[in-house]
Design an enzyme around this catalytic site. Structure first.
Site, PDB file in Angstrom:
ATOM      1  N   ASP A  46       0.812  -1.214   0.000  1.00  0.00           N
ATOM      2  CA  ASP A  46       0.000   0.000   0.000  1.00  0.00           C
ATOM      3  C   ASP A  46       0.847   1.267   0.000  1.00  0.00           C
ATOM      4  OD1 ASP A  46      -2.323  -1.416  -0.121  1.00  0.00           O
ATOM      5  OD2 ASP A  46      -2.907  -1.107   1.959  1.00  0.00           O
ATOM      6  N   ASN A 116      -4.570   9.289   2.301  1.00  0.00           N
ATOM      7  CA  ASN A 116      -5.168   8.508   3.389  1.00  0.00           C
ATOM      8  C   ASN A 116      -5.807   9.381   4.459  1.00  0.00           C
ATOM      9  OD1 ASN A 116      -4.791   5.952   2.476  1.00  0.00           O
ATOM     10  ND2 ASN A 116      -3.200   5.385   3.929  1.00  0.00           N
TER      11      ASN A 116
END
EC number: 2.7.1.23
Length: 257
Positions: A46, A116
């Protein structure tokens, strides 16, 4: 013979595993410069995907990830065969980042994008004291906590989830405001916010209770206030295999035990 039905540009995390995968894929499918590519293929975990999303923001080039790392919630399964067909059949999801403006006493404001989350956390053993304002209205006069974050749907499965925040569908027009170890109000578990709001977090007693702010991996030390909102005119597209869509991933995660 190379399969050249799509022009692909490969990026990797630089680990032995990802570099080996990149070599095999380039031999089979070819490799072009990023500006000439139809699709960016990210190999790693990720973290690699987040870097690719930042690097190719607003280029119009979708990003397809394959997991060659330790954490791969944003990645598809690594399979060498039929890559162009998988890409063409993949579901497209649009990622819109946050923009953080962090102020300190001794430097100009720092602006940074976050795919994020934007998070605040205490520097020392002293709990942070934070006033939270939404669109100019004070909603929480004082939050005493280890930290707090504003997370996007894409980031809702990362730090936000570990802090007991909600998982959001990618298409949800929402942001998650999630505290980390709240002491007062003790029962306040956070809030879901419309994505168009502006969140301002003012730090109280900053000399006694220093706090850092982080937009993904961009850290600003000893902030006095932080403003967060959805970045205007910024977006990037991520591709998910149809048999492992984002909706399926968040359902799996929520029923994991």
């Amino acid at each position: 013979m190379k399969d050249t039905s799509l022009a692909l540009h490969f990026v990797s995390s630089g680990t032995k595993e990802s570099l080996s995968a990149q070599k095999d894929l380039v031999e089979r499918y070819g490799h072009v410069a990023a500006e000439d590519a139809d699709i960016i293929v990210a190999l790693g975990g990720d973290g690699t995907m987040l870097q690719a999303l930042r690097d190719f923001m607003n280029t119009g080039k979708p990003i397809y990830g394959m997991n060659r790392g330790s954490v791969g919630f944003l990645m598809n399964e690594f399979v060498i065969e039929n890559l162009p067909e998988r890409i063409l059949a993949a579901q497209m999801e649009t990622i819109r980042p946050l923009v953080m403006v962090a102020e300190t006493d001794d430097a100009p404001p720092v602006e940074a994008l976050a795919i994020n989350e934007v998070s605040l956390f205490r520097q020392s053993y002293q709990a942070a004291r934070i006033r939270i304002t939404i669109d100019g209205k004070v909603r929480l006069q004082e939050l005493v906590c280890d930290g707090v974050m504003v997370a996007t749907p894409a980031g809702s499965t990362a730090y936000n989830l570990s802090a007991q925040g909600p998982i959001l569908p990618l298409e949800a027009p929402l942001l998650a405001l999630t505290p980390v170890s709240p002491f007062r109000p003790r029962r306040w578990g956070g809030a879901l916010l419309p994505k168009h709001v502006t969140v301002r977090m003012d730090l109280l007693e900053t000399e006694k209770r220093p706090v850092n702010a982080v937009a993904d991996n961009n850290e600003v030390k000893s902030v006095t206030s932080v403003t967060v909102r959805e970045a205007p005119n910024s977006q990037v597209t991520i591709l998910f295999d149809k048999n492992h869509s984002w909706d399926e991933r968040i359902l799996t995660e929520q029923f994991r035990h």
